[in-house]
Design a protein around this motif. Structure first.
Motif, PDB file in Angstrom:
ATOM      1  N   GLN A 367     -32.722 -45.183 -77.962  1.00  0.00           N
ATOM      2  CA  GLN A 367     -33.035 -45.794 -79.297  1.00  0.00           C
ATOM      3  C   GLN A 367     -34.156 -45.847 -80.185  1.00  0.00           C
ATOM      4  O   GLN A 367     -34.091 -45.343 -81.108  1.00  0.00           O
ATOM      5  CB  GLN A 367     -33.114 -46.669 -78.710  1.00  0.00           C
ATOM      6  CG  GLN A 367     -31.830 -48.436 -77.782  1.00  0.00           C
ATOM      7  CD  GLN A 367     -31.956 -49.329 -77.383  1.00  0.00           C
ATOM      8  OE1 GLN A 367     -32.911 -50.153 -77.694  1.00  0.00           O
ATOM      9  NE2 GLN A 367     -31.157 -50.184 -76.914  1.00  0.00           N
ATOM     10  N   GLU A 370     -33.358 -43.033 -81.902  1.00  0.00           N
ATOM     11  CA  GLU A 370     -32.270 -43.549 -83.276  1.00  0.00           C
ATOM     12  C   GLU A 370     -33.407 -43.916 -84.442  1.00  0.00           C
ATOM     13  O   GLU A 370     -33.067 -43.474 -85.180  1.00  0.00           O
ATOM     14  CB  GLU A 370     -31.461 -44.255 -82.515  1.00  0.00           C
ATOM     15  CG  GLU A 370     -30.233 -44.790 -83.711  1.00  0.00           C
ATOM     16  CD  GLU A 370     -29.398 -44.174 -84.098  1.00  0.00           C
ATOM     17  OE1 GLU A 370     -28.622 -43.888 -85.113  1.00  0.00           O
ATOM     18  OE2 GLU A 370     -29.545 -42.785 -83.833  1.00  0.00           O
ATOM     19  N   ARG A 371     -33.798 -44.653 -83.769  1.00  0.00           N
ATOM     20  CA  ARG A 371     -34.765 -45.440 -84.325  1.00  0.00           C
ATOM     21  C   ARG A 371     -35.617 -44.127 -85.522  1.00  0.00           C
ATOM     22  O   ARG A 371     -35.849 -44.061 -86.994  1.00  0.00           O
ATOM     23  CB  ARG A 371     -35.953 -46.394 -83.689  1.00  0.00           C
ATOM     24  CG  ARG A 371     -35.210 -47.263 -83.834  1.00  0.00           C
ATOM     25  CD  ARG A 371     -36.207 -48.586 -83.102  1.00  0.00           C
ATOM     26  NE  ARG A 371     -37.060 -47.979 -82.421  1.00  0.00           N
ATOM     27  CZ  ARG A 371     -36.988 -48.448 -81.237  1.00  0.00           C
ATOM     28  NH1 ARG A 371     -35.788 -49.198 -80.245  1.00  0.00           N
ATOM     29  NH2 ARG A 371     -37.692 -48.174 -80.445  1.00  0.00           N
ATOM     30  N   ARG A 372     -35.998 -43.611 -84.644  1.00  0.00           N
ATOM     31  CA  ARG A 372     -37.393 -42.232 -85.842  1.00  0.00           C
ATOM     32  C   ARG A 372     -36.088 -41.293 -86.401  1.00  0.00           C
ATOM     33  O   ARG A 372     -36.610 -41.028 -87.712  1.00  0.00           O
ATOM     34  CB  ARG A 372     -37.829 -41.230 -84.352  1.00  0.00           C
ATOM     35  CG  ARG A 372     -38.646 -40.082 -85.255  1.00  0.00           C
ATOM     36  CD  ARG A 372     -39.341 -39.257 -84.207  1.00  0.00           C
ATOM     37  NE  ARG A 372     -39.492 -38.569 -84.437  1.00  0.00           N
ATOM     38  CZ  ARG A 372     -39.622 -37.049 -84.381  1.00  0.00           C
ATOM     39  NH1 ARG A 372     -38.182 -37.109 -83.955  1.00  0.00           N
ATOM     40  NH2 ARG A 372     -40.135 -36.159 -85.087  1.00  0.00           N
ATOM     41  N   ARG A 373     -34.719 -41.353 -85.967  1.00  0.00           N
ATOM     42  CA  ARG A 373     -34.152 -40.215 -86.607  1.00  0.00           C
ATOM     43  C   ARG A 373     -33.884 -41.679 -88.248  1.00  0.00           C
ATOM     44  O   ARG A 373     -33.415 -40.614 -89.385  1.00  0.00           O
ATOM     45  CB  ARG A 373     -32.454 -39.987 -86.117  1.00  0.00           C
ATOM     46  CG  ARG A 373     -31.825 -39.813 -86.475  1.00  0.00           C
ATOM     47  CD  ARG A 373     -30.019 -39.573 -86.327  1.00  0.00           C
ATOM     48  NE  ARG A 373     -29.617 -40.646 -86.320  1.00  0.00           N
ATOM     49  CZ  ARG A 373     -29.159 -41.053 -87.520  1.00  0.00           C
ATOM     50  NH1 ARG A 373     -29.003 -40.472 -88.755  1.00  0.00           N
ATOM     51  NH2 ARG A 373     -28.578 -42.217 -87.226  1.00  0.00           N
ATOM     52  N   ALA A 374     -33.474 -42.608 -88.291  1.00  0.00           N
ATOM     53  CA  ALA A 374     -33.652 -43.415 -88.879  1.00  0.00           C
ATOM     54  C   ALA A 374     -34.721 -43.751 -89.947  1.00  0.00           C
ATOM     55  O   ALA A 374     -34.392 -43.117 -91.587  1.00  0.00           O
ATOM     56  CB  ALA A 374     -33.409 -44.996 -89.167  1.00  0.00           C
ATOM     57  N   VAL A 375     -35.456 -43.152 -89.548  1.00  0.00           N
ATOM     58  CA  VAL A 375     -36.773 -43.395 -90.513  1.00  0.00           C
ATOM     59  C   VAL A 375     -36.867 -42.279 -90.856  1.00  0.00           C
ATOM     60  O   VAL A 375     -37.656 -42.068 -92.098  1.00  0.00           O
ATOM     61  CB  VAL A 375     -38.250 -43.839 -89.575  1.00  0.00           C
ATOM     62  CG1 VAL A 375     -39.195 -43.411 -90.344  1.00  0.00           C
ATOM     63  CG2 VAL A 375     -38.237 -44.768 -89.254  1.00  0.00           C
ATOM     64  N   GLU A 377     -34.617 -40.065 -92.151  1.00  0.00           N
ATOM     65  CA  GLU A 377     -33.731 -39.890 -93.130  1.00  0.00           C
ATOM     66  C   GLU A 377     -34.382 -40.768 -94.281  1.00  0.00           C
ATOM     67  O   GLU A 377     -33.974 -40.564 -95.501  1.00  0.00           O
ATOM     68  CB  GLU A 377     -32.707 -40.985 -92.247  1.00  0.00           C
ATOM     69  CG  GLU A 377     -31.383 -39.767 -91.493  1.00  0.00           C
ATOM     70  CD  GLU A 377     -30.327 -40.289 -90.819  1.00  0.00           C
ATOM     71  OE1 GLU A 377     -30.187 -41.211 -91.345  1.00  0.00           O
ATOM     72  OE2 GLU A 377     -29.416 -40.128 -90.110  1.00  0.00           O
ATOM     73  N   GLU A 378     -34.482 -42.128 -94.086  1.00  0.00           N
ATOM     74  CA  GLU A 378     -35.548 -42.703 -95.089  1.00  0.00           C
ATOM     75  C   GLU A 378     -36.903 -42.304 -96.483  1.00  0.00           C
ATOM     76  O   GLU A 378     -36.766 -41.348 -97.210  1.00  0.00           O
ATOM     77  CB  GLU A 378     -35.639 -44.272 -95.093  1.00  0.00           C
ATOM     78  CG  GLU A 378     -36.226 -45.132 -95.666  1.00  0.00           C
ATOM     79  CD  GLU A 378     -35.306 -45.667 -97.098  1.00  0.00           C
ATOM     80  OE1 GLU A 378     -35.935 -46.516 -97.772  1.00  0.00           O
ATOM     81  OE2 GLU A 378     -34.130 -45.224 -96.143  1.00  0.00           O
TER      82      GLU A 378
END
Length: 581
Positions: A367, A370-375, A377-378
């Motif tokens: 998780q 995943e949050r780091r990947r989302a950040v 990507e943003e």
């Protein structure tokens, strides 16, 4: 009752035996035919089935009565074993002894006792009270037969009750009727003392060697004593080597009782409230015949063998014995299979818990990633949009300003604002480039920081007309470098370079970057005029440098002297690889 003397008179030359004074009678004691049997087995009040075991070849000749093994649980106790004579048509067991091997170390007699009784009489020879001193088991020094045993001195005390004026002695066999055994009394003394503690005892009666008729016979009559009880053959007169005649109770009949009673005229005068001491030299071996009830409570887990045997009145084995193997089973939670099962379940539970926490940790890490990947990507999208949209707009404005400047006369007032717009757009583009660099997650590495530092320092120093010497390794370690950290560190570098451009008057700047033991060290040195850190007033730029490094957990060292230049050394500990992401 069939006494020892009667048995010998029927089988031996009685006169010769009696002349020997009783010792030969004990040695020639007959072997009785009685043998014990299990009448009942009870577990916690529940009667169990009794079964004889098949006779093993090795036990065929000894006649021992063997029962099938008994298995019980600890919760089934108490274990109660009822013993009786084997057959109704045979003579009963004279004396019964038992032993639980594995639990008891010695053979045990059952509840039978003989006693010395003090009968208290009033002035009219009427009984007013009594005191009883029991004899159980075997006396210290008993060695199987009287002639090899040692006499012991026994001392007992009591208080004379009210209305008592005399005391009469009674030696009796048969606390319960089934009592059997042998009790010899060589000396007996009664002493009295006032009730005050510490007062001396005064002898009132002493029985020494007996006097009377036919004292060489077991049935002799000593002076001052008469036979009492349901069998007058139990009280006897006995001699041992070196000793005179003495009073004996030789009880081999579990169906009758007998005793010696002092005649009333031999009663000893006493006073109420005085202390009475009884001293006797005696030896004895006392048990119980016919039947017995043996109870065992709280036997621990283990294997035992219960045994019972018939003996004569002296405790010598005479007949066949019985054997009952007993096994106390452990509760299920103490068995081997349960312990193995519990250990297996425990290991399984530990493994399951470890697996669960490992799964939780992995899920948490997934998780987080995943949050780091989302950040990231943003951040990537934001950096791309800023570069594409804002960069294109600023480039367009800069081109328009560049085209407009040549067409405007130098004296035209509009020329200066357009030039300022051109310079502002260029500065804004530089700032935007820095923001895009800080926001781009693909550059969150030490190598990305080194590349940007090289490009930035080269451009700003070249534009200022200063020589720039860069000592930055071509291949930096593959260490991640968070955007926040590299941005703050870059701001500190900008602050230091700004101070060089504004205050140093330098011609050359040397920038060194190196990594040693997880500590990043960045040095900015110039050849300017320098200053004395102790005499110069504190400046915002120097304070900002120190504050920025302290916020990141690093240090800022400034080394400067007049006319020798200035060296700013920034040291920043890098977190472990797993925490720097």
């Amino acid at each position: 009752m069939i006494s020892v003397a009667r048995t010998l008179r029927s089988g031996l030359a009685g006169l010769a035996i009696l002349a020997a004074g009783g010792l030969a009678a004990i040695e020639e004691n007959p072997r009785y035919l009685g043998e014990p049997t299990l009448a009942q087995i009870s577990l916690a009040g529940s009667v169990q089935v009794i079964e004889l075991a098949p006779v093993a070849p090795e036990d065929a000749g000894n006649g021992e009565r063997v029962y099938r093994p008994l298995q019980i649980h600890r919760g089934d106790q108490p274990l109660v074993l009822t013993l009786a004579s084997a057959r109704p048509d045979t003579r009963p067991v004279v004396r019964l002894m038992t032993r639980l091997q594995g639990w008891e170390t010695e053979w045990q007699d059952n509840d039978g006792f003989m006693y010395l009784m003090l009968r208290y009489l009033d002035e009219n020879n009427r009984s007013v009270s009594r005191a009883t001193f029991a004899r159980r088991g075997v006396s210290p020094g008993w060695n199987g037969v009287p002639q090899t045993s040692r006499f012991r001195l026994t001392t007992e005390e009591t208080v004379v009750p009210e209305r008592a004026r005399k005391v009469q002695l009674l030696l009796a066999s048969g606390g319960p009727t089934a009592t059997t055994g042998f009790w010899a009394l060589r000396r007996l003394r009664l002493s009295t003392s006032p009730s005050e503690h510490g007062a001396e005892f005064v002898p009132r009666y002493t029985m020494g060697p007996l006097q009377g008729r036919e004292l060489d016979s077991l049935q002799g009559t000593p002076l001052g004593w008469v036979r009492d009880g349901t069998s007058l053959e139990i009280p006897q007169v006995f001699k041992l080597d070196g000793s005179g005649p003495m009073l004996v109770l030789d009880d081999a009949d579990p169906n009758n009782t007998g005793g010696w009673l002092a005649v009333v005229r031999e009663a000893v005068p006493v006073e109420p409230g005085t202390r009475l001491r009884v001293e006797s030299e005696e030896l004895y071996s006392i048990g119980r015949g016919i039947d017995a009830v043996v109870t065992f409570r709280n036997l621990p887990v283990g294997r035992y063998v219960f045994r019972a045997r018939a003996t004569d009145e002296l405790g010598r084995p005479t007949g066949h014995s019985l054997r009952l193997p007993v096994e106390v089973l452990p509760p299920f939670y103490q068995t081997g299979w349960f312990r193995l099962l519990a250990a297996g379940l425990g290991l399984t539970a530990v493994f399951a818990v470890m697996r669960y926490f490992t799964w939780r940790k992995v899920q948490g890490e997934l998780q987080r990633l995943e949050r780091r990947r989302a950040v990231e990507e943003e951040r990537t999208r934001l950096a791309r949009d800023l570069h594409d949209e804002m960069g294109a707009r600023l480039t367009q404005i800069s081109l328009l300003a560049t085209r407009a400047l040549p067409t405007i006369p130098v004296t035209d007032p509009a020329r200066e604002p357009i030039r300022q717009i051109h310079d502002a757009v260029r500065d804004l583009a530089t700032a935007l480039d820095e923001i895009v660099w800080a926001a781009n997650p693909t550059l969150d590495t030490l190598e990305g920081f080194g590349n940007y530092l090289t490009r930035y320092a080269g451009e700003i120093l070249r534009d200022a007309g200063l020589r720039c010497r860069l000592e930055i390794p071509a291949l930096l370690p593959a260490r991640s470098f968070s955007s926040g950290t590299r941005h703050r560190l870059m701001m500190a570098v900008k602050e230091a370079l700004t101070n060089v451009l504004k205050h140093a008057g330098a011609t050359e700047v040397r920038i060194t970057l190196k990594l040693a033991e997880d500590v990043l060290e960045l040095t900015i040195a110039d050849d300017g005029r320098g200053f004395d850190p102790g005499s110069v007033a504190r400046r915002n730029g120097l304070d900002n440098l120190r504050h920025r490094l302290e916020e990141m957990g690093g240090t800022c060292e400034i080394d400067s002297r007049p006319e020798t230049g200035t060296c700013v050394r920034l040291k920043l500990p890098l977190p472990p690889e797993e925490d720097s992401r």
